[in-house]
Design a protein around this motif. Structure first.
Motif, PDB file in Angstrom:
ATOM      1  N   TRP A 148       0.801  -1.231   0.000  1.00  0.00           N
ATOM      2  CA  TRP A 148       0.000   0.000   0.000  1.00  0.00           C
ATOM      3  C   TRP A 148       0.833   1.281   0.000  1.00  0.00           C
ATOM      4  N   LEU A 149       2.141   1.188  -0.005  1.00  0.00           N
ATOM      5  CA  LEU A 149       2.993   2.368   0.063  1.00  0.00           C
ATOM      6  C   LEU A 149       3.658   2.598  -1.290  1.00  0.00           C
ATOM      7  N   PRO A 150       4.075   3.826  -1.660  1.00  0.00           N
ATOM      8  CA  PRO A 150       4.087   5.032  -0.829  1.00  0.00           C
ATOM      9  C   PRO A 150       2.712   5.677  -0.702  1.00  0.00           C
ATOM     10  N   PHE A 151       2.606   6.665   0.187  1.00  0.00           N
ATOM     11  CA  PHE A 151       1.351   7.369   0.415  1.00  0.00           C
ATOM     12  C   PHE A 151       1.556   8.852   0.138  1.00  0.00           C
ATOM     13  N   PHE A 189      -3.509  13.086   1.766  1.00  0.00           N
ATOM     14  CA  PHE A 189      -4.623  12.197   2.082  1.00  0.00           C
ATOM     15  C   PHE A 189      -4.529  11.585   3.472  1.00  0.00           C
ATOM     16  N   LEU A 190      -3.511  11.928   4.242  1.00  0.00           N
ATOM     17  CA  LEU A 190      -3.393  11.386   5.589  1.00  0.00           C
ATOM     18  C   LEU A 190      -4.593  11.800   6.436  1.00  0.00           C
ATOM     19  N   PRO A 191      -5.113  10.886   7.247  1.00  0.00           N
ATOM     20  CA  PRO A 191      -6.234  11.254   8.118  1.00  0.00           C
ATOM     21  C   PRO A 191      -5.797  12.263   9.168  1.00  0.00           C
ATOM     22  N   LYS A 192      -6.759  13.015   9.656  1.00  0.00           N
ATOM     23  CA  LYS A 192      -6.493  13.936  10.758  1.00  0.00           C
ATOM     24  C   LYS A 192      -6.511  13.132  12.060  1.00  0.00           C
ATOM     25  N   VAL A 193      -5.375  13.077  12.752  1.00  0.00           N
ATOM     26  CA  VAL A 193      -5.280  12.320  13.997  1.00  0.00           C
ATOM     27  C   VAL A 193      -5.597  13.251  15.158  1.00  0.00           C
ATOM     28  N   GLU A 194      -6.642  12.930  15.888  1.00  0.00           N
ATOM     29  CA  GLU A 194      -7.116  13.799  16.968  1.00  0.00           C
ATOM     30  C   GLU A 194      -7.118  13.038  18.296  1.00  0.00           C
ATOM     31  N   LEU A 195      -6.454  13.596  19.288  1.00  0.00           N
ATOM     32  CA  LEU A 195      -6.489  13.015  20.627  1.00  0.00           C
ATOM     33  C   LEU A 195      -7.804  13.435  21.282  1.00  0.00           C
ATOM     34  N   ILE A 196      -8.713  12.485  21.434  1.00  0.00           N
ATOM     35  CA  ILE A 196     -10.007  12.791  22.045  1.00  0.00           C
ATOM     36  C   ILE A 196      -9.813  13.156  23.512  1.00  0.00           C
ATOM     37  N   SER A 197      -9.019  12.352  24.208  1.00  0.00           N
ATOM     38  CA  SER A 197      -8.725  12.626  25.609  1.00  0.00           C
ATOM     39  C   SER A 197      -7.576  11.723  26.046  1.00  0.00           C
ATOM     40  N   TRP A 247      -8.020   7.961  20.797  1.00  0.00           N
ATOM     41  CA  TRP A 247      -7.735   8.743  19.597  1.00  0.00           C
ATOM     42  C   TRP A 247      -8.838   8.572  18.566  1.00  0.00           C
ATOM     43  N   ALA A 248      -8.941   9.555  17.681  1.00  0.00           N
ATOM     44  CA  ALA A 248      -9.802   9.434  16.501  1.00  0.00           C
ATOM     45  C   ALA A 248      -8.979   9.762  15.268  1.00  0.00           C
ATOM     46  N   LEU A 249      -9.096   8.932  14.242  1.00  0.00           N
ATOM     47  CA  LEU A 249      -8.486   9.218  12.945  1.00  0.00           C
ATOM     48  C   LEU A 249      -9.626   9.555  12.000  1.00  0.00           C
ATOM     49  N   LEU A 250      -9.674  10.827  11.589  1.00  0.00           N
ATOM     50  CA  LEU A 250     -10.760  11.331  10.763  1.00  0.00           C
ATOM     51  C   LEU A 250     -10.313  11.429   9.307  1.00  0.00           C
ATOM     52  N   PRO A 251     -11.211  11.233   8.349  1.00  0.00           N
ATOM     53  CA  PRO A 251     -10.845  11.382   6.940  1.00  0.00           C
ATOM     54  C   PRO A 251     -10.172  12.725   6.679  1.00  0.00           C
ATOM     55  N   HIS A 252      -9.275  12.741   5.723  1.00  0.00           N
ATOM     56  CA  HIS A 252      -8.441  13.925   5.483  1.00  0.00           C
ATOM     57  C   HIS A 252      -9.257  15.177   5.194  1.00  0.00           C
ATOM     58  N   ASP A 253     -10.455  15.006   4.611  1.00  0.00           N
ATOM     59  CA  ASP A 253     -11.286  16.162   4.258  1.00  0.00           C
ATOM     60  C   ASP A 253     -12.481  16.306   5.196  1.00  0.00           C
ATOM     61  N   TYR A 254     -12.375  15.752   6.388  1.00  0.00           N
ATOM     62  CA  TYR A 254     -13.499  15.778   7.329  1.00  0.00           C
ATOM     63  C   TYR A 254     -13.991  17.200   7.594  1.00  0.00           C
ATOM     64  N   LEU A 290      -4.845   4.274   5.356  1.00  0.00           N
ATOM     65  CA  LEU A 290      -6.072   5.031   5.129  1.00  0.00           C
ATOM     66  C   LEU A 290      -5.860   6.125   4.088  1.00  0.00           C
ATOM     67  N   ALA A 291      -4.659   6.705   4.060  1.00  0.00           N
ATOM     68  CA  ALA A 291      -4.351   7.731   3.064  1.00  0.00           C
ATOM     69  C   ALA A 291      -4.412   7.152   1.655  1.00  0.00           C
ATOM     70  N   VAL A 292      -3.843   5.974   1.452  1.00  0.00           N
ATOM     71  CA  VAL A 292      -3.864   5.350   0.127  1.00  0.00           C
ATOM     72  C   VAL A 292      -5.287   4.963  -0.258  1.00  0.00           C
ATOM     73  N   MET A 293      -6.052   4.438   0.696  1.00  0.00           N
ATOM     74  CA  MET A 293      -7.430   4.072   0.409  1.00  0.00           C
ATOM     75  C   MET A 293      -8.247   5.288  -0.002  1.00  0.00           C
ATOM     76  N   SER A 294      -8.003   6.403   0.664  1.00  0.00           N
ATOM     77  CA  SER A 294      -8.715   7.630   0.322  1.00  0.00           C
ATOM     78  C   SER A 294      -8.302   8.124  -1.065  1.00  0.00           C
ATOM     79  N   GLU A 295      -6.998   8.044  -1.355  1.00  0.00           N
ATOM     80  CA  GLU A 295      -6.504   8.474  -2.658  1.00  0.00           C
ATOM     81  C   GLU A 295      -7.134   7.662  -3.785  1.00  0.00           C
ATOM     82  N   TYR A 296      -7.337   6.381  -3.549  1.00  0.00           N
ATOM     83  CA  TYR A 296      -7.911   5.506  -4.564  1.00  0.00           C
ATOM     84  C   TYR A 296      -9.435   5.460  -4.516  1.00  0.00           C
ATOM     85  N   LYS A 297     -10.011   6.288  -3.637  1.00  0.00           N
ATOM     86  CA  LYS A 297     -11.470   6.387  -3.538  1.00  0.00           C
ATOM     87  C   LYS A 297     -12.118   5.042  -3.192  1.00  0.00           C
TER      88      LYS A 297
END
Length: 377
Positions: free
Chosen positions: A118-121, A125-133, A148-155, A189-196
């Motif tokens: 699945w690489l390179p990426f 398209f990398l997901p937004k990594v958010e520390l919930i708490s 943690w939450a990993l949100l789609p890059h265009d969330y 997830l970035a590659v999956m998003s890139e390939y739709k």
């Protein structure tokens, strides 16, 4: 595009070819087979009907069958049998679908490179990594935990709603400093998003360090008494409602999954058993079924069965019993006629696979695609 090398004697003649022939050259020589995937076979990546003949190193040929029904426009890509190993350009970029309208003769193509695992990426398209708490309350266990939450890059710029996968062992999912490596789910997830292929929210819960096994151990097993049921109730009754309120999720059972590896895989199985009305997708990698050697999962009370998909993976080089245990689990589940009507299981076995993050990393995007975005078995 580079010119094709000299044509060997077994390659098709340019003239008088009643069917379309594709001759492919590639700069990267290896013995893995090459497949053609396209709009004529639902983009299936390992369709033996469309496996190319290897003429010699870096040279492949395929002749479409006489009864092939050509679409108006033939769209296709070359792969090594999986989207994780699809063609890319010489700079590592995603290539667009190839297009062809001819139905006969010879068409010559060239691939510069192949994607590997699945690489390179692409950073975009990398997901937004958010520390919930870093102190999320776990009332069922009387503990606090980093989530943690990993949100789609265009969330932030979209209005879409997304399916959700809950994963255990967050320390090993996207942490570059993880002691034993990590799954690199952010890159996958970035590659999956890139390939739709599809976009998803991943919620990752860190494990309990020295109490990890106890927390993932459900009931009384060969490991003793565990807190697994309390942990599952935390995910289901506390964390999921919070996530559904805070983020744009698709909260229904058919869009909600839970998964993990080893003991994380085992606790995910029990989550599906305890809450089949909540979890419609189970991602089970290398589950520690040896912990419950005498249990017959087909005899457990699922209350009212719900439709469920289970992606089950095992490596042949993990232990002497891993593959046997997962096959027995699959058999148990499908022997129950009531469950068989509701549960679809995809079994993936890599006979060279070891009990490590590297192999779970490779399996992760395949599992996500099949569980959430594929209509094929």
């Amino acid at each position: 595009m580079k010119t094709a090398r000299n044509k060997p004697s077994s390659a098709p003649d340019e003239l008088d070819e009643p069917q379309l022939n594709i001759v492919l050259t590639t700069d990267e020589d290896d013995i893995r087979p090459v497949y053609i995937s396209g709009n004529f076979n639902n983009w299936h990546t390992q369709d033996e009907r469309f496996q190319m003949e290897r003429i010699e190193n870096g040279l492949y040929h395929f002749r479409f069958p006489d009864d092939f029904a050509y679409p108006d426009e033939l769209l296709y890509k070359f792969t090594k049998g999986d989207w994780s190993e699809v063609e890319i350009d010489r700079y590592g970029n995603r290539t667009e679908n190839r297009s062809c309208r001819q139905h006969q003769g010879v068409r010559r193509e060239h691939v510069d490179k192949w994607r590997k695992n699945w690489l390179p990426f692409r950073n975009h398209f990398l997901p937004k990594v958010e520390l919930i708490s870093d102190q999320f309350e776990m009332p069922q266990l009387g503990k606090k935990r980093r989530v943690w939450a990993l949100l789609p890059h265009d969330y932030e710029t979209s209005a879409e709603t997304y399916p959700v996968m809950y994963l255990h062992d967050a320390q090993n999912l996207f942490n570059e400093q993880a002691k034993y490596g990590n799954w690199e789910i952010d890159k996958k997830l970035a590659v999956m998003s890139e390939y739709k292929i599809g976009k998803i929210i991943v919620v990752a819960v860190e494990h309990a360090e020295q109490d990890r096994i106890k927390e993932y151990n459900v009931g009384k097993t060969v490991l003793g008494a565990g807190d697994g049921k309390k942990y599952i109730r935390f995910i289901t009754e506390t964390l999921k409602p919070y996530i559904d309120k805070r983020y744009r999720t698709k909260p229904e059972q058919e869009f909600t999954g839970i998964g993990g590896s080893s003991m994380g895989g085992l606790v995910s199985i029990f989550a599906g058993i305890m809450y089949p009305e909540v979890y419609g997708k189970l991602m089970i990698f290398s589950p520690s079924l040896w912990v419950v050697p005498k249990i017959n999962f087909s005899e457990l009370d699922f209350f009212e069965p719900h439709d469920m998909k289970i992606y089950l993976y095992a490596g042949g080089d993990e232990s002497a019993t891993m593959v046997r245990h997962v096959k027995r689990f699959q058999k148990n589940m499908t022997e129950n006629s009531e469950l068989e009507r509701h549960i679809r299981i995809k079994l993936s076995i890599n006979m060279f696979g070891k009990h490590t993050e590297t192999f779970w990393s490779d399996e992760f995007p395949k599992a996500i695609e099949w569980l959430f975005f594929s209509t094929r078995d």
